[in-house]
Write an enzyme that holds these catalytic residues in place. Structure first.
Site, mmCIF file in Angstrom:
data_model
loop_
_atom_site.group_PDB
_atom_site.id
_atom_site.type_symbol
_atom_site.label_atom_id
_atom_site.label_comp_id
_atom_site.label_asym_id
_atom_site.label_seq_id
_atom_site.Cartn_x
_atom_site.Cartn_y
_atom_site.Cartn_z
ATOM 1 N N ASP A 187 59.588 50.344 13.628
ATOM 2 C CA ASP A 187 60.792 49.545 13.875
ATOM 3 C C ASP A 187 61.696 49.418 12.657
ATOM 4 O O ASP A 187 62.916 49.410 12.777
ATOM 5 C CB ASP A 187 60.405 48.143 14.368
ATOM 6 C CG ASP A 187 59.798 48.189 15.761
ATOM 7 O OD1 ASP A 187 60.296 48.963 16.583
ATOM 8 O OD2 ASP A 187 58.830 47.457 16.012
ATOM 9 N N GLN A 192 46.852 39.831 25.290
ATOM 10 C CA GLN A 192 45.403 39.670 25.318
ATOM 11 C C GLN A 192 44.984 38.292 24.822
ATOM 12 O O GLN A 192 45.547 37.754 23.878
ATOM 13 C CB GLN A 192 44.741 40.748 24.456
ATOM 14 C CG GLN A 192 43.213 40.770 24.543
ATOM 15 C CD GLN A 192 42.630 41.889 23.688
ATOM 16 O OE1 GLN A 192 43.363 42.675 23.105
ATOM 17 N NE2 GLN A 192 41.325 41.975 23.620
ATOM 18 N N CYS A 196 40.857 44.639 25.751
ATOM 19 C CA CYS A 196 42.127 45.309 25.448
ATOM 20 C C CYS A 196 42.305 46.546 26.318
ATOM 21 O O CYS A 196 43.433 46.929 26.640
ATOM 22 C CB CYS A 196 42.220 45.652 23.971
ATOM 23 S SG CYS A 196 40.962 46.818 23.395
ATOM 24 N N ASP A 255 54.451 40.928 29.628
ATOM 25 C CA ASP A 255 53.764 39.834 30.321
ATOM 26 C C ASP A 255 52.268 39.869 30.061
ATOM 27 O O ASP A 255 51.541 39.002 30.556
ATOM 28 C CB ASP A 255 53.975 39.943 31.844
ATOM 29 C CG ASP A 255 55.429 39.831 32.248
ATOM 30 O OD1 ASP A 255 56.228 39.346 31.434
ATOM 31 O OD2 ASP A 255 55.762 40.241 33.379
ATOM 32 N N TRP A 259 47.794 43.125 22.256
ATOM 33 C CA TRP A 259 47.802 41.857 21.525
ATOM 34 C C TRP A 259 49.193 41.248 21.459
ATOM 35 O O TRP A 259 49.349 40.055 21.271
ATOM 36 C CB TRP A 259 47.295 42.065 20.092
ATOM 37 C CG TRP A 259 45.851 42.360 19.998
ATOM 38 C CD1 TRP A 259 44.917 42.283 20.992
ATOM 39 C CD2 TRP A 259 45.146 42.789 18.831
ATOM 40 N NE1 TRP A 259 43.685 42.648 20.522
ATOM 41 C CE2 TRP A 259 43.792 42.958 19.198
ATOM 42 C CE3 TRP A 259 45.525 43.046 17.523
ATOM 43 C CZ2 TRP A 259 42.826 43.363 18.278
ATOM 44 C CZ3 TRP A 259 44.572 43.454 16.618
ATOM 45 C CH2 TRP A 259 43.230 43.608 17.005
ATOM 46 N N ASN A 319 50.832 47.559 22.124
ATOM 47 C CA ASN A 319 49.590 46.884 21.746
ATOM 48 C C ASN A 319 49.393 45.671 22.648
ATOM 49 O O ASN A 319 50.242 44.781 22.673
ATOM 50 C CB ASN A 319 49.667 46.440 20.277
ATOM 51 C CG ASN A 319 48.354 45.877 19.776
ATOM 52 O OD1 ASN A 319 47.460 45.557 20.545
ATOM 53 N ND2 ASN A 319 48.248 45.727 18.471
ATOM 54 N N HIS A 346 40.664 50.375 19.504
ATOM 55 C CA HIS A 346 41.523 49.464 20.261
ATOM 56 C C HIS A 346 42.382 50.281 21.215
ATOM 57 O O HIS A 346 42.883 51.350 20.845
ATOM 58 C CB HIS A 346 42.395 48.682 19.279
ATOM 59 C CG HIS A 346 43.275 47.643 19.914
ATOM 60 N ND1 HIS A 346 42.785 46.604 20.658
ATOM 61 C CD2 HIS A 346 44.628 47.491 19.892
ATOM 62 C CE1 HIS A 346 43.797 45.846 21.068
ATOM 63 N NE2 HIS A 346 44.919 46.372 20.612
#
Length: 411
Positions: free
Chosen positions: A276, A77, A83, A74, A265, A263, A239
């Site tokens: 992944d 950014q 961040c 949810d 973002w 992340n 970051h």
């Protein structure tokens, strides 16, 4: 018992607004340029041209505070360099008890709604109950700052506004350390470890901290001045990431210690070992992968069905085609099951004939729908003439649902 920040009492203010049949407008943090910032977000900045303050009800037909529980996805950014705050909010969702204390999850846009919301933040030794109105900065009808993957969900945007309020303005949130916000969400003390000089049992410390509900984050520290840069493995320097899990995995060639990061973002993922699409996962049994929810947070579907469509009719006069895509979830009501949040991604087809997209093709979609726990999700797109794959998905990994996908174009 929390103090009333700026002596603003939530119940009193809401009752007054209900009696007067008006929505709350916060005089202490008004919907003006002063609440946005002073320089990069100041009144003469290009970054604030076209900003309009709108309530969630003006942005969608049925706004909700939380949809299907608050989750780290949810927290995406927006156009603000916070961040560090996003990482802290994302890690906050892992501990439901702390989350409930901070955001009051029973809040909504229906029962005695008066345009006022409240949050609880720890400020210099005291818990403060902070109220905000729900006027949010937007450009072209889209939230300017933090947003949820579901366009109807607003708890994270309102929490960001409350945090901006106690810090003076949104621009004051640009740049910082996740530990600062994590202390303000818990009242705890932040411990910091450098990997250059870390204790030998750091992994065990991380596991124990997560099991006890601690909020964890990490970042890559560098000395250069300037914007964030990508490493070869797609990590972002300077970051902040939230740490969401730590576990040991038994594979064919030994035992591995894995840490899962998020992340803020919502994109740019690690592409190194155990990423992944890494071949390392072939060493692990399907049962272990399922237990670890092995799936991309922003959508990695080598296993999801892929539907290929060709747009070859110019309906716009600009080599584009208008297409309406609808994804319907089947049978949930009849089976008395919860309707899962669903949506879909659109990828441009660049592969060979009759070959499905692979991991390397799924790094960036050309378009995506919103995700919603409704029976049907639909959205219209104007896409350049080309061939595409449409990939339906549930919002959370490892969920299954029967569905009907419909595509309407000018042809």
């Amino acid at each position: 018992m929390a103090n009333k920040y700026l002596n603003q009492d939530y119940e009193t203010l809401r009752s007054q607004c209900l009696m007067q049949r008006k929505l709350f407008c916060d005089p202490s943090f008004p919907a003006t340029f002063g609440s946005l910032g002073f320089d990069e977000l100041g009144p003469n900045s290009n970054n604030t041209k076209g900003v309009e303050w709108k309530r969630p009800g003006e942005l969608c037909s049925k706004p909700q505070f939380i949809i299907s529980g608050a989750t780290r996805t949810d927290v995406c950014q927006g156009a603000l360099g916070d961040c560090w705050l996003m990482a802290a909010i994302a890690s906050l969702t892992i501990n439901k008890d702390i989350l409930a204390r901070v955001i009051y999850p029973e809040q909504n846009f229906t029962d005695k709604y008066a345009g006022i919301f409240r949050f609880q933040l720890w400020q210099y030794g005291k818990w403060e109950e902070v109220v905000v109105d729900d006027l949010l900065p937007t450009i072209n009808g889209k939230l300017l700052f933090v947003n949820s993957a579901d366009q109807n969900e607003f708890w994270s945007a309102l929490l960001e506004k409350a945090y901006a309020k106690v810090n003076g303005c949104y621009e004051n949130l640009s740049g910082g350390h996740a530990s600062e916000a994590q202390e303000d969400f818990t009242g705890g003390i932040a411990e910091w470890f450098s990997l250059n000089n870390a204790p030998s049992n750091l992994f065990d410390i991380v596991k124990k901290a997560l099991s006890r509900g601690s909020l964890l984050s990490t970042s890559i520290s560098v000395n250069y001045v300037g914007k964030e840069r990508l490493t070869q493995e797609q990590l972002v320097e300077k970051h902040a990431y939230s740490i969401t899990d730590a576990t040991e995995v038994q594979a064919k060639h030994g035992q591995f210690k894995l840490v899962r990061l998020r992340n803020p973002w919502g994109h740019k993922e690690w592409t190194g070992a155990w990423s992944d699409c890494s071949k390392d996962w072939s060493q692990v049994s399907p049962e272990v992968k399922a237990k670890l929810f092995h799936s991309a947070e922003d959508g990695e579907f080598c296993t999801n069905p892929q539907f290929r469509v060709k747009l070859d009719i110019d309906s716009q006069g600009d080599d584009k085609c208008s297409v309406l895509i609808a994804l319907m979830q089947k049978g949930a009501r009849k089976a008395k099951q919860t309707v899962l949040p669903i949506g879909f991604y659109i990828y441009k087809y660049k592969g060979k004939q009759n070959v499905l997209l692979g991991c390397e093709d799924l790094q960036g979609s050309v378009a995506r729908s919103h995700f919603s726990n409704k029976r049907e999700v639909y959205q219209r797109f104007d896409l350049p003439l080309a061939e595409y794959f449409i990939i339906p998905a549930t919002f959370e990994p490892n969920q299954e649902a029967s569905f009907l996908l419909r595509v309407f174009s000018e042809k």
